[in-house]
Design an enzyme around this catalytic site. Structure first.
Site, mmCIF file in Angstrom:
data_model
loop_
_atom_site.group_PDB
_atom_site.id
_atom_site.type_symbol
_atom_site.label_atom_id
_atom_site.label_comp_id
_atom_site.label_asym_id
_atom_site.label_seq_id
_atom_site.Cartn_x
_atom_site.Cartn_y
_atom_site.Cartn_z
ATOM 1 C CB CYS A 89 31.213 29.123 44.538
ATOM 2 S SG CYS A 89 31.121 27.846 45.808
ATOM 3 C CD GLN A 145 35.181 23.880 47.599
ATOM 4 O OE1 GLN A 145 35.324 22.838 46.982
ATOM 5 N NE2 GLN A 145 33.990 24.366 47.888
ATOM 6 C CB SER A 149 32.569 32.707 52.560
ATOM 7 O OG SER A 149 33.282 32.291 51.413
ATOM 8 N NE ARG A 166 33.735 24.486 53.851
ATOM 9 C CZ ARG A 166 32.963 24.820 52.804
ATOM 10 N NH1 ARG A 166 33.342 25.755 51.956
ATOM 11 N NH2 ARG A 166 31.811 24.222 52.619
ATOM 12 C CG HIS A 217 35.970 28.517 46.947
ATOM 13 N ND1 HIS A 217 35.908 28.663 48.305
ATOM 14 C CD2 HIS A 217 34.731 28.109 46.560
ATOM 15 C CE1 HIS A 217 34.679 28.385 48.723
ATOM 16 N NE2 HIS A 217 33.949 28.044 47.685
HETATM 17 P P1 NAP Z 1 22.319 33.481 54.199
HETATM 18 O O1 NAP Z 1 23.419 34.444 54.414
HETATM 19 O O2 NAP Z 1 22.051 32.471 55.253
HETATM 20 O O3 NAP Z 1 20.974 34.326 53.933
HETATM 21 C C1 NAP Z 1 19.732 33.746 53.622
HETATM 22 C C2 NAP Z 1 18.589 34.500 54.271
HETATM 23 O O4 NAP Z 1 18.613 34.339 55.686
HETATM 24 C C3 NAP Z 1 18.576 35.989 54.107
HETATM 25 O O5 NAP Z 1 18.167 36.345 52.834
HETATM 26 C C4 NAP Z 1 17.602 36.422 55.174
HETATM 27 O O6 NAP Z 1 16.264 36.287 54.672
HETATM 28 C C5 NAP Z 1 17.792 35.388 56.264
HETATM 29 N N1 NAP Z 1 18.463 35.919 57.467
HETATM 30 C C6 NAP Z 1 18.121 35.563 58.735
HETATM 31 N N2 NAP Z 1 18.901 36.185 59.616
HETATM 32 C C7 NAP Z 1 19.745 36.969 58.928
HETATM 33 C C8 NAP Z 1 20.795 37.860 59.299
HETATM 34 N N3 NAP Z 1 21.126 38.079 60.569
HETATM 35 N N4 NAP Z 1 21.473 38.494 58.327
HETATM 36 C C9 NAP Z 1 21.165 38.298 57.033
HETATM 37 N N5 NAP Z 1 20.182 37.472 56.639
HETATM 38 C C10 NAP Z 1 19.473 36.796 57.566
HETATM 39 O O7 NAP Z 1 22.515 32.646 52.839
HETATM 40 P P2 NAP Z 1 23.708 32.724 51.759
HETATM 41 O O8 NAP Z 1 24.938 32.121 52.313
HETATM 42 O O9 NAP Z 1 23.743 34.099 51.200
HETATM 43 O O10 NAP Z 1 23.178 31.685 50.638
HETATM 44 C C11 NAP Z 1 21.995 31.927 49.904
HETATM 45 C C12 NAP Z 1 21.879 30.938 48.776
HETATM 46 O O11 NAP Z 1 22.960 31.101 47.870
HETATM 47 C C13 NAP Z 1 21.935 29.460 49.208
HETATM 48 O O12 NAP Z 1 21.093 28.703 48.398
HETATM 49 C C14 NAP Z 1 23.345 29.068 48.925
HETATM 50 O O13 NAP Z 1 23.480 27.681 48.700
HETATM 51 C C15 NAP Z 1 23.603 29.848 47.658
HETATM 52 N N6 NAP Z 1 25.008 30.077 47.437
HETATM 53 C C16 NAP Z 1 25.766 30.394 48.493
HETATM 54 C C17 NAP Z 1 27.096 30.615 48.312
HETATM 55 C C18 NAP Z 1 27.918 30.959 49.494
HETATM 56 O O14 NAP Z 1 29.085 31.076 49.324
HETATM 57 N N7 NAP Z 1 27.393 31.163 50.691
HETATM 58 C C19 NAP Z 1 27.658 30.546 47.033
HETATM 59 C C20 NAP Z 1 26.827 30.246 45.945
HETATM 60 C C21 NAP Z 1 25.500 30.026 46.165
HETATM 61 P P3 NAP Z 1 15.053 37.235 55.146
HETATM 62 O O15 NAP Z 1 15.396 38.652 54.815
HETATM 63 O O16 NAP Z 1 13.923 36.713 54.328
HETATM 64 O O17 NAP Z 1 14.929 36.987 56.597
#
Ligand code: NAP
Length: 375
Positions: free
Chosen positions: A136, A163, A166, A272, A279
């Site tokens: 990001c 940063q 989130s 952070r 960010h």
């Molecule tokens: P996240 O919110 O933790 O979600 C990942 C998965 O967790 C969901 O698809 C879901 O899969 C499961 N999950 C379990 N409980 C949940 C709940 N209560 N609510 C929603 N989902 C739940 O992950 P994320 O932060 O979006 O990041 C995903 C990827 O993108 C990572 O590889 C990260 O490094 C990358 N990324 C993140 C960011 C960032 O700012 N966070 C920025 C760039 C890239 P199921 O439906 O299969 O259970």
């Protein structure tokens, strides 16, 4: 022509849900037949956008293999486990990913089309199948500097980042708010009394920040973020850098398609802070020639439609150039552009952008459209 089948994975998560919203807004789902997968809710009712009524199994290689395109925001562990198995089964579909797992693989292309649409199109033509969103902070920095980078005017960049919570995930965003809440709770009486002793209030807040308050939550950040900061993001890598700092140079240059001889050194300290989802970065830029301020500002303003240039003036900078202003927006704020006392060929820039939109979801959905439009 029949529509291609798109498998959506990780759509419930933080990045995934921002992505789905943007895809709905831009009508992306109308261009494909979408199937929704889950790692934890297989068989439950799928969203209305889905062709199938129920959620498919994100671990079923058979179901995944039926997709022409897989778009995943599920995370690196999922990618590391499923992607090699699918490729081993000779699945030759397009894999679009938000996670970092495949970013630096030789046969993966990093997508940030306002900077590298030509490179992306070349990779599609060449038969590349893995298209990955970059870190990001890296994407947001390159979007801010797209004009001067395109003009080839930058020798090196030092990036000091601020940063948002989130970037560490949804639980961390909640913990930040809970930390703020606890600080308000312990200091409420004294902070609301205009005549109270400020040092007493400060001492109370310090008790929470310095570990003498068992109700101050630090389970996720392992440290106070509200009322403080954390100058370390991700794991250590060689030479004292953190992985987040390392990514700036390697991913930045990969997006730009720079070869070993044309690398732009990029390094700095990633920090952070207690912002929610945008960010910020303070950039010290060494130019190849002495700064022509007017030309440099013009290059930034005219680089692409998402730049929001903020003049280097107190009032507008205070009002606009902040995470609070740009959260939820596709605009990239760029300001504090000024010469530096370090030398004639240095320029200072401050930039802010929403790290879930241009920092994560937007490059992925735009790649999907670019791919579909070039079929
Ligand atoms: P996240 O919110 O933790 O979600 C990942 C998965 O967790 C969901 O698809 C879901 O899969 C499961 N999950 C379990 N409980 C949940 C709940 N209560 N609510 C929603 N989902 C739940 O992950 P994320 O932060 O979006 O990041 C995903 C990827 O993108 C990572 O590889 C990260 O490094 C990358 N990324 C993140 C960011 C960032 O700012 N966070 C920025 C760039 C890239 P199921 O439906 O299969 O259970």
């Amino acid at each position: 022509m029949a529509k291609l089948k798109l498998g959506m994975i990780g759509w419930r998560g933080m990045v995934g849900s921002v992505l789905v919203e943007r895809m709905k807004e831009e009508g992306d789902f109308e261009c494909v037949d979408s199937y929704f997968f889950s790692t934890s809710q297989v068989g439950e009712k799928a969203p209305e956008l889905s062709v199938s009524e129920t959620l498919k199994d994100a671990h079923s290689l058979e179901d995944l293999s039926e997709m022409d395109i897989i778009l995943t925001c599920q995370g690196g562990d999922y990618t590391n486990s499923i992607h090699p198995q699918l490729r081993e089964k000779s699945w030759s579909g397009i894999w679009i990913d938000a996670a970092s797992a495949l970013r630096m693989k030789d046969n993966a292309c990093l997508v940030l089309d306002p900077l590298n649409s030509d490179l992306i199109k070349e990779e599609i033509k060449k038969g590349t199948k893995d298209f990955i969103g970059a870190n990001c902070t890296v994407s947001l920095m390159l979007l801010a500097l797209a004009g001067p980078l395109r003009a080839g005017e930058i020798e090196w960049i030092s990036s000091m980042t601020y940063q948002a919570a989130s970037g560490a995930g949804a639980k961390n965003m909640k913990e930040l708010v809970n930390q703020m809440g606890r600080l308000h709770q312990v200091g409420k009486e004294l902070s609301e009394d205009g005549r109270s002793d400020i040092l007493k209030l400060d001492a109370l807040i310090n008790d929470s920040l310095q570990g003498r308050d068992s109700q101050f939550p630090t389970e996720n950040f392992k440290a106070p973020l509200a009322g403080s900061l954390i100058p370390w993001i991700d794991v250590p890598v060689e030479g004292g850098q953190t992985k987040e700092e390392w990514k700036a140079g390697v991913e930045g240059n990969k997006i730009l398609g720079n070869s070993k001889t044309s690398l732009i050194p990029i390094d700095g300290t990633c920090v952070r802070i207690g912002a929610m989802r945008s960010h910020s970065q303070a950039l010290t830029i060494k130019l190849k020639k002495p700064l022509d301020l007017e030309k440099f500002e013009k290059q930034i303003k005219e680089s692409h439609e998402w730049v929001d240039f903020v003049p280097n003036e107190r009032e507008i900078t205070t009002q606009k150039l902040s995470p609070a202003h740009y959260s939820g927006s596709l605009k990239i704020g760029v300001g504090r552009v000024r010469p530096m006392n370090l030398g004639k060929d240095f320029v200072n820039v401050f930039t802010v952008g929403d790290q879930l939109l241009w920092g994560a979801a937007e490059p992925l959905r735009r790649f999907l459209r670019l791919y579909l439009d070039n079929l």
